[in-house]
Scaffold this active site. Structure first.
Site, short mmCIF file in Angstrom:
data_model
loop_
_atom_site.label_atom_id
_atom_site.label_comp_id
_atom_site.label_asym_id
_atom_site.label_seq_id
_atom_site.Cartn_x
_atom_site.Cartn_y
_atom_site.Cartn_z
N SER A 272 0.81 -1.22 0.00
CA SER A 272 0.00 0.00 0.00
C SER A 272 0.84 1.27 0.00
CB SER A 272 -0.97 0.00 1.19
OG SER A 272 -0.27 -0.23 2.40
N HIS B 9 1.58 4.69 4.60
CA HIS B 9 0.82 5.31 3.51
C HIS B 9 1.30 6.74 3.26
CE1 HIS B 9 -2.87 2.48 4.25
NE2 HIS B 9 -1.79 1.84 3.82
#
Length: 227
Positions: free
Chosen positions: A134, A189
């Site tokens: 991610s 992230h």
């Protein structure tokens, strides 16, 4: 300088994706390869009964001891089938567009550096073990955001709509990560998005209109293979 042949056509001050974009899936080998790698590595995780996961996850204490490879390997590992599917769907959604606009070399370069940046942020600000693609995927989103901001005059309102959608998606993901009990590495992230945006700004496409109605790509820093 590289001419973005067949990719963009300028019409009345706006830049529109040409008909060749319809076949972008067949022309995105890096995205397809990364999806396959994620699946194959996950199968190996299952076959090794967790040994591969433990050997490559971001574990701060192991990185401090000199296992610096753990800043790269987590982007190819996943914590479960749902985790794998979510990241593969996300990569499949954003990867082809970035690869089409940036080219295969720059897309891979952005993906890897964003994954590294995400793991560095996670190492610095989070003690939890983490794995997943991610951070690298958020990096592609960050690079795409920079691309759209840089070329707002070319894309017109379409750029604004896509930027709004990107910001809403990122905000939603951050909010989900703040829910108690959710094991989501928001630092990873954030680091991935920041690294991806930086790579996109420095190495990404910088399209300049020519006098004859075309566009030429003049990145601030050109990768050796693109010079």
């Amino acid at each position: 300088e590289k001419l973005m042949q067949g990719l963009l056509a300028v019409r009345g001050g706006e830049c529109w994706l040409s008909a060749q974009a319809q076949s972008q899936r067949a022309r995105c080998p890096a995205t397809n390869a990364l999806l396959c790698i994620n699946v194959v590595v996950y199968v190996l995780q299952l076959l090794t009964q967790g040994w591969l996961l433990n050997a490559g996850a971001k574990v701060n204490s192991m990185i401090v001891r000199g296992q610096y490879y753990r800043l790269l390997t987590p982007m190819f590992l996943h914590g479960g089938l749902v985790h794998l599917l979510c990241n593969c769907l996300s990569l499949n959604a954003v990867g082809p567009m970035v690869e089409m606009l940036f080219g295969t070399e720059r897309m891979v370069f952005t993906y890897v550096l964003a994954g590294l940046g995400g793991n560095l942020f996670s190492f610095r600000f989070s003690q939890a073990m983490s794995v997943g693609a991610s951070g690298a995927i958020f990096g592609l989103v960050g690079a795409l955001g920079v691309y759209l901001l840089r070329h707002r005059e070319l894309y017109g309102e379409r750029s604004d709509r896509m930027l709004t959608a990107i910001m809403q998606t990122c905000l939603l993901n951050v909010c989900i990560g703040l829910i108690p009990g959710m094991r989501i590495d928001n630092w990873g992230h954030l680091g991935g998005a920041v690294a991806g945006a930086a790579v996109g700004y420095l190495f990404g496409p910088n399209l300049i209109k020519t006098g004859w109605g075309g566009v030429v790509d003049k990145p601030l820093i050109a990768l050796p293979s693109l010079r």
